[in-house]
Write a protein that holds these residues in place. Structure first.
Motif, PDB file in Angstrom:
ATOM      1  N   ASP A  24       0.891  -1.358   0.049  1.00  0.00           N
ATOM      2  CA  ASP A  24       0.046  -0.003  -0.185  1.00  0.00           C
ATOM      3  C   ASP A  24       0.834   1.245  -0.163  1.00  0.00           C
ATOM      4  OD1 ASP A  24      -1.710   2.007   0.469  1.00  0.00           O
ATOM      5  OD2 ASP A  24      -2.314   1.256   2.356  1.00  0.00           O
ATOM      6  N   VAL A  25       0.978   1.996  -1.062  1.00  0.00           N
ATOM      7  CA  VAL A  25       1.758   3.152  -1.006  1.00  0.00           C
ATOM      8  C   VAL A  25       1.733   4.086   0.069  1.00  0.00           C
ATOM      9  CG1 VAL A  25       1.831   3.073  -3.662  1.00  0.00           C
ATOM     10  CG2 VAL A  25       0.024   4.366  -2.435  1.00  0.00           C
ATOM     11  N   ASP A  26       0.518   4.163   0.790  1.00  0.00           N
ATOM     12  CA  ASP A  26       0.339   5.104   1.855  1.00  0.00           C
ATOM     13  C   ASP A  26       1.030   4.696   3.139  1.00  0.00           C
ATOM     14  OD1 ASP A  26      -1.086   7.163   0.493  1.00  0.00           O
ATOM     15  OD2 ASP A  26      -2.903   6.011   0.772  1.00  0.00           O
ATOM     16  N   ARG A  27       1.217   3.505   3.238  1.00  0.00           N
ATOM     17  CA  ARG A  27       1.771   2.747   4.567  1.00  0.00           C
ATOM     18  C   ARG A  27       3.386   3.197   4.536  1.00  0.00           C
ATOM     19  NH1 ARG A  27       5.206  -1.609   6.100  1.00  0.00           N
ATOM     20  NH2 ARG A  27       5.970  -2.005   3.876  1.00  0.00           N
ATOM     21  N   TYR A  28       4.094   3.556   3.476  1.00  0.00           N
ATOM     22  CA  TYR A  28       5.416   3.555   3.567  1.00  0.00           C
ATOM     23  C   TYR A  28       5.619   5.204   4.341  1.00  0.00           C
ATOM     24  CZ  TYR A  28       5.991  -0.072   0.298  1.00  0.00           C
ATOM     25  OH  TYR A  28       5.986  -1.142  -0.606  1.00  0.00           O
TER      26      TYR A  28
END
Length: 370
Positions: A24-28
């Motif tokens: 998930d790109v927002d997780r990073y």
């Protein structure tokens, strides 16, 4: 996760097979700073169990004439069983008991390695994930260190006892984050710190003392990870959640207290000396009272006292279960003690030593060898 108890985003988790969630790109970008200090401190306590500049396993020790742990530390030798053994057999029995204890520690370290790795699969927070990865690396060197020690002194470890083996398996495979963290970072790490402090304080083997101190430099940080979880989670639990965690911890404590070192777990040792484990168990039950346990738990390095203090300071003992633990320790005395855990001072001295070795600087009484 439906059966998880998460009160802080740092401990948010997904199912072990939900790897897409990790992309998930927002997780990073959602990295907690809660673990940054203990992550950045890892270089201060780096050590390599296969590098002689840190620890030399070639140090000799005569197992035939000297017990690794003093005879007065061996429970069975405080009972009439001791009268059946010659002085030579008492030393051999004590060293077999130490081999069994260290084998249990080795299996526990293997469990901690697997559990830390399993946290990497489920923790969404990049900071928590990085910390778990660091701990996995550190637990791996503990496995190497104790494997090497046992190989040097005896050849190979004893098999894991059913009580410890079953508990470790439950924690490693548990889908609940709270079972992994309370179980490993607080229960098992609490036991371990008590065990290492006792071995360091009492052992006649300088090699074992040094190994335990090196391991404790890591374990002190692992315990802090559990404390961060408790500080961020326990105050926000509802009654049902708190009761669930508290009852599970109490059940684990009771299982460990009455079974971890029971004669049934060590029956293969007794057989070497012509002793029947069931008879040994009867003798111990007749001679070992709750008063004896309470007296033993008055020692600051007693593993179960350290475990109770860990749970108490983590807020996982309330009035509901306080009376159960009060059978064995003075809960008011524990409550009045500071947050410093047994072994913290030993670990701090170990970190000074490692800074001297790693960075060539004089720290305290240590200076790196040229």
């Amino acid at each position: 996760m439906s059966n998880d108890i998460t009160k802080d985003a740092a401990y948010d988790a997904v199912a072990p097979d939900d790897f897409p969630a990790m992309m998930d790109v927002d997780r990073y970008g959602r990295r907690s700073t809660a673990f940054d200090k203990i992550i950045s401190a890892t270089h201060d306590h780096f050590w390599d169990p296969l590098d002689k500049k840190y620890i030399d396993y070639d140090q000799p020790f005569d197992l035939d004439t000297t017990p690794i742990m003093p005879l007065d530390q061996v429970l069975e030798l405080h009972t009439p069983i001791a009268d059946r053994l010659t002085e030579q057999q008492k030393i051999q029995f004590a060293n077999d008991t130490t081999r069994w204890s260290l084998s249990s520690i080795l299996h526990g370290e293997a469990g901690a390695l697997a559990l830390s790795a399993s946290l990497c699969h489920i923790l969404k927070d990049p900071g928590a994930q990085e910390y778990a990865a660091n701990q996995t690396r550190e637990e791996a060197r503990h496995v190497t260190g104790f494997s090497k020690y046992i190989e040097t002194r005896w050849g190979k470890p004893y098999p894991v006892g059913p009580t410890l083996g079953n508990l470790l398996t439950e924690m490693v495979l548990a889908p609940e984050v709270y079972k992994k963290i309370v179980g490993m970072q607080m229960l098992v790490e609490g036991l371990a710190m008590g065990a290492f402090a006792s071995l360091y304080t009492h052992s006649n083997d300088p090699l074992l003392r040094h190994l335990c101190q090196l391991v404790m430099t890591d374990e002190a940080f692992h315990h802090k990870f559990g404390k961060i979880w408790a500080d961020r989670t326990v105050p926000h639990l509802n009654e049902e959640e708190r009761n669930r965690i508290e009852d599970w911890a109490a059940t684990c404590f009771q299982t460990l207290l009455f079974n971890l070192g029971s004669p049934e777990q060590k029956k293969h040792i007794y057989a070497k000396y012509g002793l029947d484990w069931q008879e040994v168990q009867e003798i111990i039950l007749k001679t070992r009272t709750d008063d004896d346990r309470r007296k033993a738990m008055s020692s600051s390095t007693n593993i179960f006292r350290v475990l109770i203090k860990t749970l108490l300071k983590g807020g996982i003992i309330t009035e509901r279960t306080r009376a159960f633990y009060a059978i064995y320790v003075d809960m008011e005395e524990l409550k009045g003690e500071g947050d410093e855990m047994v072994g913290d001072a030993i670990a701090e001295k170990g970190i000074e030593y490692l800074k001297a070795v790693n960075f060539g600087q004089k720290v305290g009484n240590y200076v790196a060898a040229e």
